[in-house]
Structures are given as C-alpha cells and as structure tokens.
Design an enzyme around this catalytic site. Sequence first.
Site, PDB file in Angstrom:
ATOM      1  N   ASN A   1     -43.694  68.745  -7.962  1.00 34.04           N
ATOM      2  CA  ASN A   1     -43.852  68.664  -6.496  1.00 34.04           C
ATOM      3  C   ASN A   1     -43.763  69.842  -5.883  1.00 34.04           C
ATOM      4  O   ASN A   1     -42.981  70.617  -5.834  1.00 34.04           O
ATOM      5  CB  ASN A   1     -42.449  67.943  -5.975  1.00 34.04           C
ATOM      6  CG  ASN A   1     -42.678  67.512  -4.520  1.00 34.04           C
ATOM      7  OD1 ASN A   1     -43.470  67.707  -3.912  1.00 34.04           O
ATOM      8  ND2 ASN A   1     -41.464  67.107  -3.842  1.00 34.04           N
ATOM      9  N   TRP A   2     -45.102  70.168  -5.435  1.00 35.48           N
ATOM     10  CA  TRP A   2     -45.313  71.327  -4.902  1.00 35.48           C
ATOM     11  C   TRP A   2     -44.847  71.798  -3.331  1.00 35.48           C
ATOM     12  O   TRP A   2     -44.843  72.842  -2.824  1.00 35.48           O
ATOM     13  CB  TRP A   2     -46.997  71.761  -4.917  1.00 35.48           C
ATOM     14  CG  TRP A   2     -47.447  71.926  -6.231  1.00 35.48           C
ATOM     15  CD1 TRP A   2     -46.787  71.625  -7.400  1.00 35.48           C
ATOM     16  CD2 TRP A   2     -48.818  72.242  -6.516  1.00 35.48           C
ATOM     17  NE1 TRP A   2     -47.425  71.996  -8.577  1.00 35.48           N
ATOM     18  CE2 TRP A   2     -49.008  72.279  -7.829  1.00 35.48           C
ATOM     19  CE3 TRP A   2     -50.009  72.224  -5.727  1.00 35.48           C
ATOM     20  CZ2 TRP A   2     -49.982  72.512  -8.619  1.00 35.48           C
ATOM     21  CZ3 TRP A   2     -51.118  72.520  -6.426  1.00 35.48           C
ATOM     22  CH2 TRP A   2     -51.201  72.560  -8.055  1.00 35.48           C
ATOM     23  N   LYS A   3     -44.456  70.570  -2.796  1.00 39.69           N
ATOM     24  CA  LYS A   3     -43.746  70.593  -1.169  1.00 39.69           C
ATOM     25  C   LYS A   3     -44.857  71.440  -0.444  1.00 39.69           C
ATOM     26  O   LYS A   3     -46.091  71.058  -0.527  1.00 39.69           O
ATOM     27  CB  LYS A   3     -42.498  71.124  -1.226  1.00 39.69           C
ATOM     28  CG  LYS A   3     -41.377  70.638  -2.412  1.00 39.69           C
ATOM     29  CD  LYS A   3     -40.042  71.169  -2.304  1.00 39.69           C
ATOM     30  CE  LYS A   3     -39.260  70.526  -3.311  1.00 39.69           C
ATOM     31  NZ  LYS A   3     -37.903  70.817  -3.403  1.00 39.69           N
TER      32      LYS A   3
ATOM     33  N   GLU B   1     -32.304  62.573  -8.160  1.00 45.74           N
ATOM     34  CA  GLU B   1     -32.125  63.900  -7.569  1.00 45.74           C
ATOM     35  C   GLU B   1     -30.637  64.037  -7.131  1.00 45.74           C
ATOM     36  O   GLU B   1     -30.144  63.584  -6.131  1.00 45.74           O
ATOM     37  CB  GLU B   1     -32.841  63.906  -6.533  1.00 45.74           C
ATOM     38  CG  GLU B   1     -34.282  63.847  -6.467  1.00 45.74           C
ATOM     39  CD  GLU B   1     -35.054  64.114  -5.082  1.00 45.74           C
ATOM     40  OE1 GLU B   1     -35.985  65.387  -5.002  1.00 45.74           O
ATOM     41  OE2 GLU B   1     -34.892  63.343  -4.216  1.00 45.74           O
TER      42      GLU B   1
ATOM     43  N   GLU C   1     -35.700  65.631   0.697  1.00 46.27           N
ATOM     44  CA  GLU C   1     -35.908  66.298   2.143  1.00 46.27           C
ATOM     45  C   GLU C   1     -36.576  65.426   3.117  1.00 46.27           C
ATOM     46  O   GLU C   1     -36.376  65.434   4.008  1.00 46.27           O
ATOM     47  CB  GLU C   1     -37.007  67.337   1.434  1.00 46.27           C
ATOM     48  CG  GLU C   1     -36.519  68.576   0.898  1.00 46.27           C
ATOM     49  CD  GLU C   1     -37.422  69.184  -0.113  1.00 46.27           C
ATOM     50  OE1 GLU C   1     -37.013  70.058  -0.797  1.00 46.27           O
ATOM     51  OE2 GLU C   1     -38.503  69.049   0.010  1.00 46.27           O
TER      52      GLU C   1
ATOM     53  N   GLY D   1     -32.721  73.241  -5.144  1.00 46.21           N
ATOM     54  CA  GLY D   1     -32.781  74.587  -4.514  1.00 46.21           C
ATOM     55  C   GLY D   1     -31.720  75.221  -4.225  1.00 46.21           C
ATOM     56  O   GLY D   1     -31.558  76.307  -3.628  1.00 46.21           O
TER      57      GLY D   1
ATOM     58  N   GLY E   1     -39.576  71.133  -9.013  1.00 43.90           N
ATOM     59  CA  GLY E   1     -39.728  72.027  -7.651  1.00 43.90           C
ATOM     60  C   GLY E   1     -40.207  73.212  -7.798  1.00 43.90           C
ATOM     61  O   GLY E   1     -41.602  73.450  -8.157  1.00 43.90           O
ATOM     62  N   GLY E   2     -39.432  74.144  -7.542  1.00 42.25           N
ATOM     63  CA  GLY E   2     -39.799  75.473  -7.760  1.00 42.25           C
ATOM     64  C   GLY E   2     -40.551  75.975  -9.074  1.00 42.25           C
ATOM     65  O   GLY E   2     -41.597  76.912  -8.828  1.00 42.25           O
TER      66      GLY E   2
ATOM     67  N   SER F   1     -33.399  71.262 -10.122  1.00 46.66           N
ATOM     68  CA  SER F   1     -33.258  72.688 -10.328  1.00 46.66           C
ATOM     69  C   SER F   1     -33.553  72.571 -12.069  1.00 46.66           C
ATOM     70  O   SER F   1     -32.911  73.455 -12.640  1.00 46.66           O
ATOM     71  CB  SER F   1     -32.277  73.448 -10.241  1.00 46.66           C
ATOM     72  OG  SER F   1     -31.994  73.615  -8.933  1.00 46.66           O
TER      73      SER F   1
ATOM     74  N   HIS G   1     -37.998  61.452  -1.203  1.00 44.82           N
ATOM     75  CA  HIS G   1     -37.445  62.532  -1.702  1.00 44.82           C
ATOM     76  C   HIS G   1     -36.300  63.004  -0.820  1.00 44.82           C
ATOM     77  O   HIS G   1     -36.273  62.790   0.473  1.00 44.82           O
ATOM     78  CB  HIS G   1     -38.576  63.645  -1.510  1.00 44.82           C
ATOM     79  CG  HIS G   1     -38.277  64.829  -2.199  1.00 44.82           C
ATOM     80  ND1 HIS G   1     -37.589  65.879  -1.580  1.00 44.82           N
ATOM     81  CD2 HIS G   1     -38.402  65.317  -3.568  1.00 44.82           C
ATOM     82  CE1 HIS G   1     -37.365  66.796  -2.423  1.00 44.82           C
ATOM     83  NE2 HIS G   1     -37.893  66.518  -3.571  1.00 44.82           N
TER      84      HIS G   1
END
Length: 252
Positions: free
Chosen positions: A9-11, A169, A99, A175, A236-237, A215, A97
């Site tokens: 997920n590049w957000k 999640e 967020e 994050g 994610g990251g 993470s 998600h």
Amino acid sequence: MRAKIVAGNWKMNNDKDATKSLLKDLKKSIKNLPLKNTRVIVAPTFVNLSSALKRTKKTQIEVVAQNMHQSKSGAFTGEISAEMLKSIGVKTVILGHSERRSLFGETDNILAEKVNAALSNNLEIIFCFGEQLEDRKSGNHFKVVESQLKNALFHLEAAAFKNIVLAYEPVWAIGTGETASPEQAQEMHAFIRKVLAEKYNQNTALAVSILYGGSVKPANAEEIFSKPDVDGGLIGGAALKAEDFTAIIKAI
C-alpha cells in the site's frame, strides 16, 4: 489452497516519475522469482493507477486501488466510484484501512455500503480491520475485531468471501516501529478464522486469505509469514523500496 499475498500500500506517496521508477525496479527484481500460488500487489495513488496498470501488463504484479466511494455517482467532490475503477481495468480495492477509519471517519456502516458497492461491481476487496492500542491494553482486542467483521461483512452470504481478502491491522503497530509478535499475529488470525467458521462454515473460514498488516519488514517477514494462519502481508513503508519489498516477497 489459500493464495499467499504480499500487497504494498503506497498510500499518498510517489508522483508519476517515482511510480514509474519503482515499478521498473520491482519488475526487474521479481522477474525470476518462483511465485507459484503467490500474488504480488501494489496500490498506487488514484492519479497513477492507469499508468501503473499499463506498466504492469503481462507481469506478475497486480495493481489495485487504495479506496473508493460507496455511491455510483453524484456530488461527492474528490471521490472515486467502483464503476470508475472498473472502467480503467482495476479489479481489486482496499477498503477499511485504519487511516481511512481514523482520519476520514469511515464507520462500519459506511464500510458495509462500500463492500456492497464493490461486490456488485465484481471488484475483489482487501478488507482491513484491527484494534487500537487502548483496545489491546484493555483486553478488548478480540471483541473489537469481531465487531468490525460482523458490522461490515456479516450481512454477506458465504459465497461472497471468494472475492474478499482479509487484512488484520493492529493499529498500534502501524508506522510506530512496533510490531505484533508472530505469536500475537497467529493468535488473532486463528481467532478470525474461528469467528468466520461460527458465522458461516469451516470451509469458508479455511479458504479466506488473511494478511497481517503492521510494520512488516525484511527482518521480521519470514517469521511472521511462517505462522499457519498468516497468508501474507499488507505492507506500508517497506513497499516503497523495491529491494525491501522484494525481500518480503521472498520471505513468503
């Protein structure tokens, strides 16, 4: 046999050039990997979906959307419908998600509407859910997760789950640098299958792919993915670097 899935997920990251560069590096790095029964997924921003779809044709990479609106059309400035996603060739959408829930106020009721809209347009869903830190500390994490599943998904027939991937999640591990232990991930994934079996049947529970999203990094991916009820990850990251994402794919 459940599919193994590694989804990035590049957000809100990567402009047009960065998207092109990352896809080029990723295509090269996974080209010769034995990906039998493993799906590799990336979710760029809306503005880069069309170009990403073109750049990944005839590759092992699937391009999916990060979100969608529940309505077919209307006065919803800035929103994207399921029909619009379908029209450019998107086949899968991420919904729920953490967020979207925390920053944009998406409730279980809204998500149930989005789920209905996606399925009615034959879109596959990666459905996200999970507890906050206070839920984990208070011991309510199982109750919260069960509630999120029931409120957004349990109006569906069992057959609908052929088009749903679940992504657990633990919000406290997104994050933050914190990660649920492999044992904690397995415990929750097994619980999710139990809840599905109780609502539907054992076959449905065993057939659904459940991803861990909290993470995941090259250093911990193999241990997390080794757990019997963990079918991959929503990354994610670490998905923003081809080298890291490829290392995670290899860990599956």
